[in-house]
Structures are given as structure tokens and as C-alpha cells.
Design a protein around this motif. Sequence first.
Motif, PDB file in Angstrom:
ATOM      1  N   UNK A 297       8.590  -6.506  41.966  1.00 13.26           N
ATOM      2  CA  UNK A 297       9.665  -7.477  42.792  1.00 13.26           C
ATOM      3  C   UNK A 297       9.703  -8.963  42.223  1.00 13.26           C
ATOM      4  N   UNK A 298       8.741  -9.315  41.570  1.00 12.13           N
ATOM      5  CA  UNK A 298       8.807 -10.721  41.072  1.00 12.13           C
ATOM      6  C   UNK A 298       9.559 -10.747  39.954  1.00 12.13           C
ATOM      7  N   UNK A 299       9.910  -9.345  39.419  1.00 13.51           N
ATOM      8  CA  UNK A 299      10.774  -9.625  38.080  1.00 13.51           C
ATOM      9  C   UNK A 299      12.164  -9.905  38.351  1.00 13.51           C
ATOM     10  N   UNK A 300      12.940  -9.381  39.400  1.00 17.76           N
ATOM     11  CA  UNK A 300      14.233  -9.738  39.746  1.00 17.76           C
ATOM     12  C   UNK A 300      14.345 -11.301  39.854  1.00 17.76           C
ATOM     13  N   UNK A 301      13.586 -11.459  40.962  1.00 16.48           N
ATOM     14  CA  UNK A 301      13.628 -12.833  41.364  1.00 16.48           C
ATOM     15  C   UNK A 301      13.150 -13.941  40.424  1.00 16.48           C
ATOM     16  N   UNK A 302      12.431 -13.752  39.458  1.00 19.38           N
ATOM     17  CA  UNK A 302      12.186 -14.595  38.418  1.00 19.38           C
ATOM     18  C   UNK A 302      13.424 -14.555  37.503  1.00 19.38           C
ATOM     19  N   UNK A 303      13.923 -13.513  37.221  1.00 15.42           N
ATOM     20  CA  UNK A 303      15.211 -13.507  36.316  1.00 15.42           C
ATOM     21  C   UNK A 303      16.199 -14.293  36.932  1.00 15.42           C
ATOM     22  N   UNK A 304      16.593 -14.047  38.304  1.00  9.08           N
ATOM     23  CA  UNK A 304      17.536 -14.768  38.951  1.00  9.08           C
ATOM     24  C   UNK A 304      17.077 -16.485  38.859  1.00  9.08           C
ATOM     25  N   UNK A 305      15.680 -16.599  39.251  1.00 10.76           N
ATOM     26  CA  UNK A 305      15.292 -17.933  39.241  1.00 10.76           C
ATOM     27  C   UNK A 305      15.530 -18.745  37.782  1.00 10.76           C
ATOM     28  N   UNK A 306      15.436 -18.074  36.701  1.00  5.56           N
ATOM     29  CA  UNK A 306      15.428 -18.390  35.309  1.00  5.56           C
ATOM     30  C   UNK A 306      17.094 -18.883  35.261  1.00  5.56           C
ATOM     31  N   UNK A 307      17.972 -17.889  35.649  1.00  7.91           N
ATOM     32  CA  UNK A 307      19.363 -17.906  35.592  1.00  7.91           C
ATOM     33  C   UNK A 307      19.684 -19.427  36.473  1.00  7.91           C
ATOM     34  N   UNK A 308      18.951 -19.507  37.596  1.00  9.54           N
ATOM     35  CA  UNK A 308      19.357 -20.787  38.206  1.00  9.54           C
ATOM     36  C   UNK A 308      18.905 -21.965  37.702  1.00  9.54           C
ATOM     37  N   UNK A 309      17.884 -21.978  37.195  1.00 11.27           N
ATOM     38  CA  UNK A 309      17.374 -23.127  36.066  1.00 11.27           C
ATOM     39  C   UNK A 309      18.220 -23.332  35.039  1.00 11.27           C
ATOM     40  N   UNK A 310      18.695 -22.234  34.348  1.00  9.84           N
ATOM     41  CA  UNK A 310      19.634 -22.434  33.205  1.00  9.84           C
ATOM     42  C   UNK A 310      21.097 -22.910  33.585  1.00  9.84           C
ATOM     43  N   UNK A 371      18.681 -15.876  48.709  1.00  5.71           N
ATOM     44  CA  UNK A 371      18.308 -14.816  47.713  1.00  5.71           C
ATOM     45  C   UNK A 371      16.930 -14.740  47.797  1.00  5.71           C
ATOM     46  N   UNK A 372      16.305 -15.388  48.019  1.00 10.12           N
ATOM     47  CA  UNK A 372      14.868 -15.231  48.290  1.00 10.12           C
ATOM     48  C   UNK A 372      14.373 -14.934  49.626  1.00 10.12           C
ATOM     49  N   UNK A 373      15.033 -15.466  50.558  1.00  4.93           N
ATOM     50  CA  UNK A 373      14.721 -14.911  51.883  1.00  4.93           C
ATOM     51  C   UNK A 373      15.170 -13.517  51.849  1.00  4.93           C
ATOM     52  N   UNK A 374      16.015 -12.920  51.639  1.00  4.05           N
ATOM     53  CA  UNK A 374      16.650 -11.558  51.595  1.00  4.05           C
ATOM     54  C   UNK A 374      15.397 -10.853  50.710  1.00  4.05           C
ATOM     55  N   UNK A 375      15.223 -11.309  49.816  1.00  7.56           N
ATOM     56  CA  UNK A 375      14.196 -10.890  48.728  1.00  7.56           C
ATOM     57  C   UNK A 375      12.916 -10.452  49.343  1.00  7.56           C
ATOM     58  N   UNK A 376      12.399 -11.416  50.079  1.00  7.25           N
ATOM     59  CA  UNK A 376      11.183 -11.167  51.039  1.00  7.25           C
ATOM     60  C   UNK A 376      11.089 -10.081  52.009  1.00  7.25           C
ATOM     61  N   UNK A 377      12.211 -10.060  52.787  1.00  3.14           N
ATOM     62  CA  UNK A 377      12.594  -9.015  53.726  1.00  3.14           C
ATOM     63  C   UNK A 377      12.587  -7.692  53.038  1.00  3.14           C
TER      64      UNK A 377
END
Lengths: 917, 917
Positions: A297-310, A371-377
Motif C-alpha cells: 500500500x505504501x507504493x501508490x502513496x509514495x508515488x503520489x507523494x513524489x508527484x506532489x513533491x515534484x 488522499x492519505x486519509x482515504x488511503x488509511x481507511x
Amino acid sequence: MHFRDNKRKVDYVLAYHYRKRVCQHQPGSGSPEPPHRSASSAIVSNGETGKSCLEQQQQSSGEHESPGQLGLSPLDALEEEKRVQRKEYERNLMEAGLEIEKDLENKSQGLSFVRIHAPWHVLSREAELLKIKMPTKKMYEIKEEGGILMKLSEIWFRLTEPLQPQVPQDNTKMKSLSYPFSREKMYLYNIKDKDTFFDNATRSRIVREILKRTPTNSRNSMGISTLIANNVYDAAYPLHDGEYEDQNGEMNERKLLYQEWARYGVFYKFQPIDLIRKYFGEKIGLYFAWLGLYTEFLIPSSVVGVIVFFYGCITIESDIPSKEMCDQHNAFTMCPLCDKFCDYWNLSSACAMARASHLFDNPATVFFSIFMALWATMFLEQWKRLQMRLSYFWDLTGLEEEEHPRPEYETKLLQKKLKTKNTTENANEDEKEKLTWRDRMPGYLANFSLILFMIMLTFSAVLGVMVYRITTAAALSFSTNETTRSNVRVTVTATAVIINLVVILILDEIYGAVAKWLTEIEVPKTEKTFEERLILKAFLLKFVNSYAPIFYVAFFKGRFVGRPGRYLYVFDGYRMEEARGCLMELCIQLSIIMLGKQLIQNNLFEIGIPKLKKLFRKLKDERTEPKEINTNQSKDPQQWDLDYSLEPFTGLTPEYMEMIIQFGFVTLFVASFPLAPLFALLNNIIEVRLDAKKFVTELRRPDTVRAKDIGIWYNILSSIGKLSVIINAFVISVTSDFIPRLMYQYAYSQNGTMHGFINHTLSYFNVSHLKAGTQPENSPFAQDVLFCRFKDYREPPWSPNPYEFSRQYWAVLSARLAFVILFQNLVMFLSVLVDWMIPDIPKDISEQIKKEKSVLVDFFLKEEHEKLKLTESFITRDKHRPQSGIKGQRIRAASFCHFSQSQKGSLASFSSRHTEV
Amino acid sequence: MHFRDNKRKVDYVLAYHYRKRVCQHQPGSGSPEPPHRSASSAIVSNGETGKSCLEQQQQSSGEHESPGQLGLSPLDALEEEKRVQRKEYERNLMEAGLEIEKDLENKSQGLSFVRIHAPWHVLSREAELLKIKMPTKKMYEIKEEGGILMKLSEIWFRLTEPLQPQVPQDNTKMKSLSYPFSREKMYLYNIKDKDTFFDNATRSRIVREILKRTPTNSRNSMGISTLIANNVYDAAYPLHDGEYEDQNGEMNERKLLYQEWARYGVFYKFQPIDLIRKYFGEKIGLYFAWLGLYTEFLIPSSVVGVIVFFYGCITIESDIPSKEMCDQHNAFTMCPLCDKFCDYWNLSSACAMARASHLFDNPATVFFSIFMALWATMFLEQWKRLQMRLSYFWDLTGLEEEEHPRPEYETKLLQKKLKTKNTTENANEDEKEKLTWRDRMPGYLANFSLILFMIMLTFSAVLGVMVYRITTAAALSFSTNETTRSNVRVTVTATAVIINLVVILILDEIYGAVAKWLTEIEVPKTEKTFEERLILKAFLLKFVNSYAPIFYVAFFKGRFVGRPGRYLYVFDGYRMEEARGCLMELCIQLSIIMLGKQLIQNNLFEIGIPKLKKLFRKLKDERTEPKEINTNQSKDPQQWDLDYSLEPFTGLTPEYMEMIIQFGFVTLFVASFPLAPLFALLNNIIEVRLDAKKFVTELRRPDTVRAKDIGIWYNILSSIGKLSVIINAFVISVTSDFIPRLMYQYAYSQNGTMHGFINHTLSYFNVSHLKAGTQPENSPFAQDVLFCRFKDYREPPWSPNPYEFSRQYWAVLSARLAFVILFQNLVMFLSVLVDWMIPDIPKDISEQIKKEKSVLVDFFLKEEHEKLKLTESFITRDKHRPQSGIKGQRIRAASFCHFSQSQKGSLASFSSRHTEV
């Protein structure tokens, strides 16, 4: 791996150190050891254990004297006492049906092993008692989804083929029906070989159960755990399946696990969960399944995180506020940062900070935290589903956890009973069967106060670091060295965070120990409640410990500064620290603590400390047995010797705790640090293999424990998920500049752009209002400055209420709070929606469970029917004989099975007849 | 109550209307009715039913011709078709083992009854099939709490003795062990009399099950419900236990229920829940238990509500703001309320309103709404516990609800199958076993759009009422009549609320029908999902309908007024309505809608409509059968005649819905109307007896339905509870004056008192800024007024930004929002805490369930053991004979019972052997 007869498998090993008194062999006494035996030979016993020197003496003297009477030294007496207990315990084990093999105690002191084998009759009896579900002969097909879904899953399987661990798998399309083992219905099970019907894990589980409940008569103590606690035995462990490293030996499960799972080389592969479960048991299997799902599950969230960072990186050039800040033409003369020694400064000198801030403080982070709140759920929902799936395939549905009171609880109860009897004889014994509120009060009180104290301690540590920062910053700013002064901020922040980190690491260890001690004081009744309370306490303490400094930075730092001319002072002359780029500082704090904690605590400690412990133990062993020549070990170490040299398994709590705290870092403050999931992912990829390696190579084989879920950890995870919503709402609205920017753009800006935002956020201060003594000394342009600026929404000096909070301040505050309400309720609503839309039990699994029930009923009906026919044939034969005596009574030969299905996913249970006439 | 033989009990009755063709009796045809039979006599049939004229003809003609061929009119053909179906159906019933008695169809048209009796062999067979739990011989003691708790409960029992219904109770300290009925284990049960072992409710349940699944061959239709839908039968109902009113007759359960429960005279008594359950079944029992608990819980909340109200009454004199408002010396000249026709007015004229407002708008309401949020949580928790307790005592643990597809679903499926077969032959039949997403799409779409439309309708109704208010107010203010003008406000508000109420009542009825229709369109698979979806839809629509006007008043009315000089206009010349004393208006709105709805809808409709319906039906019956003399009815009406004249039972949904909407009134806006719980309590005390009376005296006896919980209603309740937290937070912070007062007292007041609050909340307006044409005409003091005041926080005309929101406005807004956040999170946290602290299963019940399991195991072991002994004695005798043939085979006579306990509170189930050799 086997007894000396090379037939009977060693299922469990007890290890102990012995010291022998030097015996003066009296002439004519019991048979001395035959000299032709090799030093490593052992007495294969079933009833006959090696006799100690004392016994030999006793035998020779012909009477039983207590050791004390023989004039033994206290140390010897203790040793003797232990020996007696061991002997008694082993005798009881043999009475329970276990078979035992012991090494000969042929040295004056040393390590000895008791190897235990459970024969078939013991295994089958215990399996029935423990209701261990075993596969029956009946197999049934697992209905797969048809159509597009099947094709998709096939494609997925083919794509991920190189990622699949190469583990021999059972037929995944068929599942054999499992049913609690019963000796009466032996014919149901697929018993090809009685030695291998129960696998090693089950065998050792059964032995463990016997060890747990076998008493030693002398001391009224129960089971192996008490004996280990009393140092009668050093260790008790099941054996590993063999070597994991030797290349040419035959394959065993441990080696397979090592090759396909517990190496860094296979980090990209899926985990062979079923094999892990088979080797280590359900509880550890669930842990790794959970860890695997979390990592996935960390894979999609880190992808989105990196996109947000970029996104932040890309938009940095077009960000008007940071451009304005860096623009040398906008000469904002800022008020000095400290009294007297600091000079006025130009805002453009903070340009780098502003640009860096934008990386993390941009509108995309708002999206990301939703996104992360929904991710956690979603993660929690998926975990529930995976857990359900596993418990179906692992036959855990309907598992009832049994509740044995802990030995400590029983001791306390006994003490209480004795006490009650002494004081009042007429007290109703029935009512005193459990500890009452009054008995537990002191424990609870101690708990409450100590936990409060510990939390205070954490807060004072945070406060201490704050004071350190203030004083050091002040001290450094006195410095005459120009470079020192220019780097004050960096130096102070860096050192402070490192101090924070060190404090956290130290307190973490202390808190772990305190939590354990506190839980023991509480004397919970069962092992399960003990674990739950321990976890809750440890989590509470460690949570506060890890997050207190982060909370401080996020919500308190820089909010109680006062204003120029009326600063808040901590001590005389020391101003409260100001915050510049709140989110940036939070981000630094978060990343350093998270990374530092992961690197140092998880990896360094986890690798280093076991190694150190091992070294230490080795040294100790060498020191205590220096004179003896270790012929045993040097020759050809047996599996039990090898396993003894490994670390004992101490539970999954630290592993879970580490991951849960990390989950907190990933979700709680994700708005301030979108790269957190990425770092967590990188850590976990290592972590999985690290833990795997630890379990396979560095720990003794753990006892297999059944568990249908991850217990209280799930509740903790779900609480963190809920907390994260409100915390993120506050981080976005209070810590970040998101709301003020939005407000400026849509309410205050003349042309709807961000131009002029910086100017708008800075208030004016009339330099002449500075208190005497706080004006900057040696300022080159003190004469030119009439007004200096500071970051706040306050009325200008020329307004009727100078320096009061302005209308903008309140408007922005309203907007911030409104955002919190909106965000919290929206995200909570979405979470509930997600929770509601994803069913807890996967549809295919719930169908399978229903199917299994009906298949089971059919299967048994068929079996019964066949037996019925057999019976009838006998009866028909029987009838031909005259039956005068019992005439008129019908022989009802039909088997009447009654199937009652319990309500929830549990198995239909019944009993059938076995009339073999 | 019995067949004509006065032995066989009537368990179920089917009623139908018949019309007979006038037969031309041909000479020599089948036996004409013997004239000596009385008109009311019937043919007691078991196989022989009365022959119709048609059959007689057919018999006479000796060949079977279709009715059409005989030249019947279409009406007659339909009638004939029905008769054939009835005949077929009744034959099938008899094949299933039921016994039937029919009245003679001796009139040309009329009402006829089919009475059904289930003999023992049918009852026992079905009881086994349906797994009905029956009490066994074994009784066990219910362990009661000892010590102080026992004494307290004794005192409680003694105190409430007059409140206990005088119903014969079983021994409450003993509970007999229940076990699903099994014919093989008949000896286990306490069968004294086969006629009374199954009570009436169980008997009728069994018959109902048979009626449900018995097909009529001709039309491929299943069960009684389809037949009733097709008008083949008029009604199907079990019989009541007897008369409820006659004084001298022997006691029956219905009479007992009437005397001790279903009269207003016993309103103060507890409900005899166990008797209700016994008579009406578990589902209705749970409803009344729930209603009872809810009513009990309303007692403390209405007490607190009254205290809060009285607190308002007492403090009204010391309330400074309302004093200031009423003070004639503080001459606040207010801006006119409408353009042109309204004059400036003095604030003191609104004195009464201010004083009334204080009754509801005081600090105690904040406390009260926190209290009510916790109350709601507590209520739900207690209900969970009570439900658990009931399901233990009613033996519902482990009840598995079976899912039969609804007839409508099966029809649709059949249609689909036929269609698929016609189009594509090669489609996999297996996959088409259920309706897919595509099949349901139109239904869902229709649902979605219609619900949206309905909600829009509600909103537009609210809007309409708003427009009505504005226009009427404007129209009335043109009036030249002085009294009309002075009472504008009262008139408008009162009429508007009444219109609202009427709209709500009308829409409520419409929405009920729409929800039902929509759910039928959806074609849900099972009865349970049908009910759930219907409830959800109906609830959503009725909820929006009931609360939309209240939401409007609470959060929108008066918030978009604009300001003097720049008012918002709905149409040209019609200003948006202003709000004066928001909470007060909300309170009026709430109380009128709540009371009106309760009085009119619940009580008037519930009493009146059934009476009307009955009257209507009677009239209709009389009209259709005018010529025949009702000799039957007039003589001595049988129970089935009496019951037929009652209303059929149509489900509990309206009862629950009513209470849930009331629960919403009690919790959602409780901050504005602390007396709501009191009114709810008063309503419910009547409601309980009203419902009871309806069930006992006005409805046919409902089929008993088993249910372990109240289903989706619980989720709805819990959602309302959660919603109430946030709504109350907003009501307190936005609608009430609580926050502005607090802010004034602690931030703006010079001396920390409330003096000057009114002045502070009123802004200044320069009269010369009024737009031309909007100035008041004919104002006596227009010349004297320079500034008028209006209620808002805006900058005065002399400030640099005249009429902009002032700093205070934003500060107060921030405080309001902060309060919302604080309140919401605090109350939610407290609720979670309460939820967590109260265990879902009462401790004594969970212990009892554990105990029951072990008692059950012991009991069966003992029974088995006794049989074993018996068996052994026979075997010993058997052994004395030579047994050459089966020598070597052991007779294993021991009974092996295997007890497997399912995981959750479900009963240990097993089967035992019955070898009666």
C-alpha cells in the motif's frame, strides 16, 4: 534432528546448565561410568536418567537424607534442588506420554539438553483436545470468478511471475476440507504416514502445550515457563528444520524460506506467506502478511507523494510569493530577531527558505492529505479482507481462543485466598474467586500516576530542548565570530533536532521497560489481556514520546512570540523563539526524527544489538567454562546445539510497534512531508527482509501460536487513521500558508493574483516604540529605519489601535477554522463511505465459507451412509438368529446425524456414530 | 378456535370471497344438498371439499371441458380459475400433511374460510427443519450477582412492584436449556402434551412456512403471498387466542395482554415483554422492548430538559441583555424592517421576544446538548446490551436468518433467462444465475433520479414557504388596518409553520409510497434486503422532508439579508426576511412541527385511519352483499369471523419510522428546544399503549417472525446520534447568542459584565445613506433620526470602510468556528469513551452463555451415558450367544460425542447416537 535411534524425531528441546559436586566415589558404590563410552554419548532414556553423585551417595548409604543434612554448600543445595525439580518434571512428562532423551552429564559443569519426542498416541490425543483442524480426505474446488475477472487475474499472475517466490505450492484450486482432529473419526483424515501427518510446527505446538501444563509436584508450580523463570531450565524451544545455508544438503523448509524470502537478494519478490505460516505459525504469518500489505500500500502513496513533491519543484518558479520574497527590489526591512545584538534584516535574505518551503507547502499537499486519509481507511479495509481470506485458507474460522489465567495471576489469587483465610474464616469462598476492584486499585493507581509522570517527562524533555534552542541561539548571537552568527539558525536547529532524536531513542527504551513493569503490577488475568494492556501502555508512551516534539513545532512554536516592542520572554532577556516557514521546520523535524528513528533504532539496533548480545553470551559462556575442552561443540554440532546458540524469540510487539509508529509518521503529519511514504516504503523493503532474516537465521524457532487477527493493533491503527484526519486538517490550516494565500487571492488582492501577498502578511512597527535597551546596537542603518516589518496581521502604528490584531487576522483565523471543520467532516464522511462500500468479507470468501459448510455436511452424510450400509449388512446377519429376549425392540440402525450450523462463519459441528458391530 | 370435532385446533385461516354461477340443476345429476342441513353447517373435509356447480355439471356430462368452452362470462371464468387454483392449493396443503376444514359455499356469493390444523407429525417435522429451539427437560439456575448488587436489585424490584404487570411469570431464576427440536431426540424435551408442546405462535409459524412454500401447479406460482396478491385468497392469518374483552370467559393470553398492557389505564406499568414476544413473536417483541427502553431513557433527559428550561425561567430576571433590551431608557432606534411602509422602531418593543429567547438560549443549553449527545450514545449502548440479554433469554443466540429470494426476484430472473435463451444459446448458464449490474442499472438510475427529484421537491416546498412569508409580510404591511400591521410577524410565522406542517404531512405519505415503489423497481434479492433498502429510502426522504424547514430556519434564515442601504431582494421590492431571535424562531418551528406531527400524524392518523378503513370496508361488504341475510355473522361469530373483520398487519416500518424521526427531533436540535424530550416522553407513553392496543384489538394476529436485532434501524439511530453532535455544535455556535455573549463578556466588556452587550451587537447606519424610495413614509420622527441601528457587526458610517464587517465580526466568527471544532471533537471523544467503557454484552449474560454451553455438554453426556448403560446391558446379554461370524470385531458401545463449540456465543451443537438395540 532425531533421537539416537535415528527414528524418533526431536520435537522440542529443553536446555539447562548443570554443576556437579565432585563425588568421592566410595568403593562398592553404584556402577561407575564405563570408560569405553565416548564422551559425547548419551543415555537414551525412557525412564532411566543419569544418576547424580548425590543419588549415588544416597543409594550407597541406603537412606534418603536431605541435601542440607549432607552438609552441602548453599550453592550446591540450590543446584541440587534444581536437579530434583528437573527430575520430577521430566518424570511427569514421561507420564504424560512424551519420550525423552538426555545427554550424559559427564562434566563437572556444562550445558545439557533434554530432547523430547511426542509419539503418535500423544499427538492424536492432544490434537483432539486442542481441536486442531486437520485436512480430511475430501477436497473441493475453489470456485473462481469467471469471465473478465479471471482473465485479468491470470494476466496479473503471469506478469508477476518473476516476483513470485519459488515455493512448492499445493494445488491452489483445490482446498481440502478441514475438521478438528478426532481419534474416533480417524478414517476421515488423509493419514498416509503417522510420522508426518502432523507437521513439525503442529508437533512442537502440541509438545509445548504439554510442557505448559505439566506440573512439578514439589513447588506447586506449573509448567515450563515457571521453571525457566526459576532458572531450573535455561531454555525451551522447538528445533529448526535444519541448516539454512549448506548448499548440498537436502532441501528443508528453513532453507527454502532463507532462499526465497529471508535474503536481501529477493527483496522484490512477494512473500511466501503460506510457507511462513506453516513454519512459524499463524501469528507470525499474520504479521508478515500485514507487513506485506502495508508495504504494498505504501507504493501508490509514495508515488503520489513524489508527484506532489515534484509538483512543488516545478511550480517553484511560478510561485509569486517566494519570487516576491526573493526580489531585492522589495526591500522589506524586518524587525531584529533578538534584542540588542541582532540587526534589522532584509526579507530577501530568507529567500532560500521561502523557496524550499514551497516544495512542501503548496496546494497539492491539501489534496495529498485527503488522499492519505482515504488511503488509511482503504488500507484498513483491505487488511480486514485479507485477514478474512487468510483465516479461511488457514482454517482459522471458528477458532476459539482459550483463556488460561497467567501464572502470576494465579499466584496473586492464592496469596489473596491465604490472606482472606487468615483474617476472616466466614468469607464466602465463592465470591473470592477473582481479584476485585479493591485488590487491583494499587496497581491501577501506580499505573496511572507513572504514566502521567512519564508523559510529563516527555513534555519536559521537549521544553528542555526548546530552552536549549533559545539560550544557545542567544548565546551564539553574542559571538563575535561572523560565520558563527550567520549560521546560528542552522546550528541551533540541527543540534536541537539531534538532541530530540537522542532523547526519543533513550526514552523509548526506558518506556518499553516501564510499560512492561507496569503491566505486571496490574496482574491481568489472561495472557491476552496482558499483551493488550502492555501494548496499549507502550504505545501510548512511545507515541507521546515520538510525536511530542513534532506537535510542538507544528502547533505551538512561534505562536506565542508576542510582537515587537512587547515580546514574550521565557527568562529575563530570552525571547520565545520565532518561527519562520513553519511547515518547512516541521518538515525538517519530521524527516530527521523519522529517518533517524528508522535508521538508528530499527535497523542499527535490530541488527547490532542481537549481534552484541550473542557476542556477550559467547564471552560469558567461555568465561564460565574455560577449563573444559568443548569437544562436543567442536566435533559435529547437533541442531539443538546450533539452535541454543541463537537468540530466543521475545514476541512480535516490538516489530509491530515500530511499524505502527511509522504508520503514524506516514499518516499523521503527511500534509507537511509528502515524501514520508517513500521513506517508509524504502525502509520497509529492507525491514521485511531484515525481520525475515532475523526469524530464519538469528532466532530460535518460535512456538507456533494460532491467532485469527492482529488483535489490538488493528484498533490502534484505526485510531491513528481517525486522529490523522483532524491533525492534518490543523496542519494545513494552521501550520501551512495555504489559507492565508487563498484568502489573499480571493478576498484582498486587487487583481486576483498573488502579487503583494508578502507585503500583506507583514505588519508595520514603529522603531521608536522599541523598549529602551532592546534596540539593535551597532546597526549600520539604524538611522534610516523608521518602520520595521514583522510577520503578523496587526494594525499599523498609525491606526487608532496600534498593534492590535487587525480585521485580516480574524478573517484569516475564521477561514482557517472553517477549513478545519470542512476538511474534518468531509474526510470523515468519505472515510465512512469507503468503509461502508467495501464489504469486510470478500464476496468470494463468504461464498466459499457457505460452500464449505454444505460440502462438510455432504461429506459426513456420505461417510455415515457408507458405514450405515456396513452396519446394516451385519444386522441382517444378526437377525437370522433368534432374538427372543429383545424382541419388539427395533434396531434402529440408521445413523442420525444432526447438523447444526453455528451462526457466524463457524463450522458445522456434529458427531457421528461408530458402531462397528 | 377448534375444528367442528372440538379437538383439532385451528392454527391458520385462509379467507376468500366466492361467487357461484347459478346452477341449472339437471335432473339425475350429482347429489343436491340435503335440505336438512343447517345453513351454517360445513363440510369437515380431509380430502372432500364442496363441489361447485361447474364440477357437478362436468360430472354429469362425464367429460372435462374448459370453462371457456362452456360459454362462461369472463368474470365467471376468472372466478372459476381462482376456484381451481384454490382447490389445487388446498390439495397440495393436504399432501403436505395439513388438515383442512372448509365452510360450505351455500350462498351465491359470500365469504368463506379455510381453516387449517397442523397435526403433531407435521409440527415435529417442520420444527426440526426450521431448527426451532425448544426447551429441554434440563433446567439450570441463572447465577445472580451476589452481595450488594443483589440487595439493590431486590429493593428495586420491591419498589417497582406496583409497576410490574401482573402476568404469570415462569420461574425467573431457572432457565430451561433450549435445543433445536429433533424428532430423534424427542426424549430430551419436556413433552407433556403433544397438543400444547408447541405454543400457538410456534404452530402458526410452522403452518405459515408450509403455506409459503406450497405451490399451485397450474401457474408456477409459489406460496400464499402470490395467491393473495392474485386475489385468489383474500387473507391469511393465524387466529387470536380468543376474545379480549369478555369478562367471564376463561383467561387467554390476548385478554391478559389487553388487561395488563394494551390499555391506557396501565400506562405506568412496565411492559410484559416476554408475553408480548410469546404472543406476537420476537420481531414485534424487540420493537416493544426497544420502544420501552427508549421511553425509559427519555425520563432522565426530559427531567434534565425541564431543569434547563427552569434555569432559563429563573435566570430571566438577572439576564442583563434582555433587561437592557427592555429598558425604555436605552432608546435604540432600529432601522425599518421593510422598505417604505415600515417605520423606525424602538428595540424595547421586542422586549417580550428577548425574554422568551432567554428561556431557551442560555448557557445551560450548551451543557444540555453535550448531555444529550452522551445520552444518545448511552441509549444505543444500553440497547445493544438489552438486545443481547433478550436474545439470550429468548434463545436467539446462534439464530441464522435464512435468505429466501423474493418471488419478484425469481420472476425477474426467469424472465431474464428466457430472454437470454432466445437471443444467445451459447451463453454460459451458470453465470446468468444472478442479476448483474447491467440488469439493475435502470432500476438504480430511476431510484437515484427520483430520490433527487423528491429532495428537490422538498427544498422547493421550503423555498415556497419562504416566498410566501416574504410576500405575505410585505402584503400585510401595506395594509391600512393598524392591528393587522402590528401582528404581521405573528400571523406570518404561524401560518407559514402550519403550511410547512401540512406540506410535511402530505409529502410524508407520498414519500412512503414512492419509497416502496422505488424499492420494488430495484428488485432486491431477499426479503431482508428489500426491507433494508425500503427503510433507507423512506428514511432519507422523510428525514429530509421533516428537517428541511428546520435546517432552513436554523442555519440560513436571516443570514443573507444584506444591510440597510444594500438589502438583498428576492424579487423586486421583496427583501429577504430578517431573523429576530434565531433560536427562538427555531424553537417555535421545531415545537410546532414536532408536536403537530406527533399529534396529527401519529395519533390522529393512527387511530382515525384504521377506524375509517374499517368503516369503509364494512360499507363495501354491506354493499356487495345486500340481498343475503347475514345469518352466520349475527348468530355467534366464530374467532375467524371476528379476526377477519380486523385490519391486516402491514409491518413495523411505520412504527419504527415514527419513533426514529422523533429521536431525531429529540437529539438533532435539542440545543434549541430543551423541552423536546419531555414532549417525546409524553407522546411515547401514549404511543406504547396505542400501539399495544392496535396490535391486540385492531389487527389480525401477525405472523410471528424471528429476529435477533432491530436490523438497519440501529445503524440509522447511530448515524442520527453522530449527526446530532455536529448539528448541535452549529446550533449553539451559529444560531444561538452563546458565543457573542461569551466573547463580549471576556474580550470586549469594560468591566467583565454583560452591560452594554446589546449596544455592542448593534451597528450604526446613517439614515441619509438609505436609497431613494426606501425611506419610511409617514414616519412621525423621521426628522429626528440621524442614525438607525441594525443587528450586525459592521463598521460605523464614520469609519474609513463604512458598513464593512468589523473586526468584532471576524473575531466572533472565529470564536464560533473554534467552538464548533472544540465541541465536535470533545463530544465525539466522549462518545467513543462511553462506547468503549460499556461492554456490548452484559457481563452476567456472557457468563451465562458460557455456562449454558457447558451445561448443555454435561446434559447430553449424561443422557448418552444412561443410554450407553442400557445398550451395554443388552450387549452383555447378546454376547452370551455364540458370535462366530462377527468374531474379532469389537462392539464399540461407547458413545462418542464430539462437542465443537462455535466461536461466537453460538450453541455447541452435536449429534448423539440412538442405538436402541
